[in-house]
Enzyme design. Structure first.
Site, mmCIF file in Angstrom:
data_model
loop_
_atom_site.group_PDB
_atom_site.id
_atom_site.type_symbol
_atom_site.label_atom_id
_atom_site.label_comp_id
_atom_site.label_asym_id
_atom_site.label_seq_id
_atom_site.Cartn_x
_atom_site.Cartn_y
_atom_site.Cartn_z
ATOM 1 N N SER A 179 0.803 -1.431 -0.521
ATOM 2 C CA SER A 179 0.178 0.148 0.220
ATOM 3 C C SER A 179 1.124 0.908 0.117
ATOM 4 C CB SER A 179 -1.228 -0.054 1.066
ATOM 5 O OG SER A 179 -1.149 1.013 1.536
ATOM 6 N N TYR A 225 -0.873 -0.496 10.672
ATOM 7 C CA TYR A 225 -1.180 -1.115 9.090
ATOM 8 C C TYR A 225 0.017 -0.848 8.500
ATOM 9 C CZ TYR A 225 -3.705 -1.157 4.412
ATOM 10 O OH TYR A 225 -4.004 -1.533 2.808
HETATM 11 N N1 LIG Z 1 -9.159 -0.794 -1.086
HETATM 12 C C1 LIG Z 1 -7.878 -0.239 -0.166
HETATM 13 O O1 LIG Z 1 -7.984 1.225 -0.337
HETATM 14 C C2 LIG Z 1 -6.223 -0.672 -0.423
HETATM 15 C C3 LIG Z 1 -5.089 -0.021 -0.379
HETATM 16 C C4 LIG Z 1 -3.703 -0.081 -1.345
HETATM 17 C C5 LIG Z 1 -3.483 -1.541 -0.675
HETATM 18 N N2 LIG Z 1 -5.240 -2.547 -0.027
HETATM 19 C C6 LIG Z 1 -4.240 -4.195 0.343
HETATM 20 O O2 LIG Z 1 -5.299 -4.332 -0.960
HETATM 21 C C7 LIG Z 1 -5.554 -6.007 -0.162
HETATM 22 C C8 LIG Z 1 -7.292 -5.855 0.033
HETATM 23 O O3 LIG Z 1 -7.679 -4.967 0.897
HETATM 24 P P1 LIG Z 1 -9.210 -4.724 0.519
HETATM 25 O O4 LIG Z 1 -9.942 -3.203 0.248
HETATM 26 O O5 LIG Z 1 -9.747 -4.986 -1.050
HETATM 27 O O6 LIG Z 1 -10.197 -5.374 1.563
HETATM 28 P P2 LIG Z 1 -11.392 -6.763 1.904
HETATM 29 O O7 LIG Z 1 -12.425 -5.807 1.234
HETATM 30 O O8 LIG Z 1 -11.797 -5.893 3.539
HETATM 31 O O9 LIG Z 1 -10.686 -7.570 1.374
HETATM 32 C C9 LIG Z 1 -9.449 -8.210 1.990
HETATM 33 C C10 LIG Z 1 -9.343 -9.394 2.079
HETATM 34 O O10 LIG Z 1 -8.260 -10.200 3.336
HETATM 35 C C11 LIG Z 1 -9.171 -11.322 3.519
HETATM 36 N N3 LIG Z 1 -8.317 -11.367 4.679
HETATM 37 C C12 LIG Z 1 -8.563 -10.698 5.734
HETATM 38 N N4 LIG Z 1 -8.298 -10.621 6.671
HETATM 39 C C13 LIG Z 1 -8.150 -12.304 6.898
HETATM 40 C C14 LIG Z 1 -6.978 -13.764 7.729
HETATM 41 N N5 LIG Z 1 -6.594 -13.534 8.666
HETATM 42 N N6 LIG Z 1 -6.952 -14.566 6.681
HETATM 43 C C15 LIG Z 1 -7.165 -14.894 5.515
HETATM 44 N N7 LIG Z 1 -7.774 -14.100 4.739
HETATM 45 C C16 LIG Z 1 -8.252 -12.944 5.574
HETATM 46 C C17 LIG Z 1 -10.627 -10.782 3.419
HETATM 47 O O11 LIG Z 1 -11.218 -12.556 3.070
HETATM 48 P P3 LIG Z 1 -12.208 -13.110 4.726
HETATM 49 O O12 LIG Z 1 -13.167 -11.693 4.922
HETATM 50 O O13 LIG Z 1 -13.026 -14.140 3.497
HETATM 51 O O14 LIG Z 1 -11.567 -13.552 5.697
HETATM 52 C C18 LIG Z 1 -10.794 -10.409 2.285
HETATM 53 O O15 LIG Z 1 -10.999 -11.054 1.049
HETATM 54 C C19 LIG Z 1 -5.165 -5.508 1.654
HETATM 55 O O16 LIG Z 1 -3.612 -6.414 1.262
HETATM 56 C C20 LIG Z 1 -5.190 -4.506 1.494
HETATM 57 O O17 LIG Z 1 -4.943 -3.801 2.589
HETATM 58 C C21 LIG Z 1 -6.261 -2.545 -0.577
#
Ligand SMILES: NC(=O)c1ccc[n+]([C@@H]2O[C@H](COP(=O)([O-])OP(=O)(O)OC[C@H]3O[C@@H](n4cnc5c(N)ncnc54)[C@H](OP(=O)(O)O)[C@@H]3O)[C@@H](O)[C@H]2O)c1
Length: 280
Positions: free
Chosen positions: A184, A197
């Site tokens: 990120s 984070y």
């Molecule tokens: N959205 C943003 O603005 C943004 C920006 C930069 C980077 N990111 C990164 O992109 C990635 C995806 O984020 P997102 O925005 O799509 O978030 P999200 O909608 O909250 O999805 C997170 C995913 O990670 C899985 N997860 C979380 N904790 C877990 C655990 N302990 N074990 C297994 N699976 C786990 C969840 O699956 P379950 O709920 O089924 O466990 C879910 O599918 C993350 O690494 C985040 O830090 C996001």
């Protein structure tokens, strides 16, 4: 009209057709084939590969899983919410490729290893790992409980390490592979209320760069991505954005970016990359 069948044509045949077209056909015919046929045969050359997407049940991971499936990639998704995973698997299968899922938590090394190994068995091999699962817990250093802080590090950093370590022996044995580690922009610079984070993502950047340096000699491309805010459950619930689709990056934008990076000739490695909303 679906052009999915075109993606199943081997790229060698695509090159042969390209040469023939260059030799024999008039301009408008060539233009048609360039636009609608060759684009699907030559450029989209990841069809038939096998990918594992961690956190593929929703958000960015789900969007990437579907974008890859749309290219003819067989995709397995992982997470803790089985319902989400089952729904995603149905959507992937509807695109005409194989799909599988495994339920495990990223903070448990033996669960990650067993889950990944079972998915590799089901897919037959693994060419691509999208190391995407992560949590965003935000709060001040004074107020956030140490247990929460530790859990963020354990999931976001150790999870990425465990999953990469689990797929690596298969990729090494295959003599090729691609690992996309999702960090990120928060990992490039800390800020208020995001100490856990930001620290976890800074560590992912560093870990991923070390992986890249060690594994590129094994023909494994390790790609470190540092996206800025994208509309998802994490960012909207965390109050980082209103997710307005007119201005804010959507999961599909991220997915297209990842897809295009993976489609680059294997001699090319995008080592690091950021993506931002233009004017949110
Ligand atoms: N959205 C943003 O603005 C943004 C920006 C930069 C980077 N990111 C990164 O992109 C990635 C995806 O984020 P997102 O925005 O799509 O978030 P999200 O909608 O909250 O999805 C997170 C995913 O990670 C899985 N997860 C979380 N904790 C877990 C655990 N302990 N074990 C297994 N699976 C786990 C969840 O699956 P379950 O709920 O089924 O466990 C879910 O599918 C993350 O690494 C985040 O830090 C996001």
């Amino acid at each position: 009209m679906s052009l999915l069948w075109l993606k199943k044509i081997p790229s060698e045949l695509g090159f042969a057709i390209k040469i023939l077209l260059n030799l024999h056909f008039p301009g408008p015919v060539k233009m048609f084939f360039r636009k609608f046929v060759l684009r699907n045969i030559i450029i989209m050359n990841i069809n038939g590969k096998n990918a594992i997407v961690t956190g593929g049940g929703r958000g960015l991971g789900k969007a990437v899983a579907l974008a890859l499936a749309n290219e003819g990639v067989h995709v397995a998704v992982t997470g803790r919410n089985e319902e989400n995973l089952k729904n995603t698997v149905e959507e992937i299968k509807a695109l005409g490729v194989n799909a599988a899922y495994a339920v495990f938590s990223m903070d448990n090394e033996s669960e990650v290893k067993t889950g990944i190994e079972s998915l590799v068995k089901q897919l037959g091999s693994v060419d691509i790992l999208i190391n995407n699962a992560g949590i965003g817990d935000f709060g001040s250093i004074e107020e956030m409980p140490s247990e929460t802080w530790e859990q963020v590090i354990k999931t976001n950093l150790f999870g990425v390490y465990y999953a990469a370590k689990a797929v690596h022996p298969f990729m090494k044995a295959n003599g090729q592979g691609d690992i996309v580690n999702v960090a990120s922009t928060a990992g490039l610079k800390g800020g208020p209320n995001m100490s856990a984070y930001a620290a976890s993502k800074a560590a992912v950047v560093s870990l991923s760069q070390s992986m890249m340096a060690e594994w590129r000699k094994q023909n494994i491309r390790v790609i470190t991505l540092t996206p800025s805010t994208i509309a998802s459950d994490m960012s909207i619930q965390g109050g980082l954005t209103d997710g307005n689709p007119d201005t804010v990056l959507q999961p599909e934008d991220f997915a297209e970016w990842v897809r295009d990076i993976l489609k680059m000739n294997r001699r090319a490695l995008i080592a690091n990359g950021s993506i931002f909303s233009t004017n949110p």
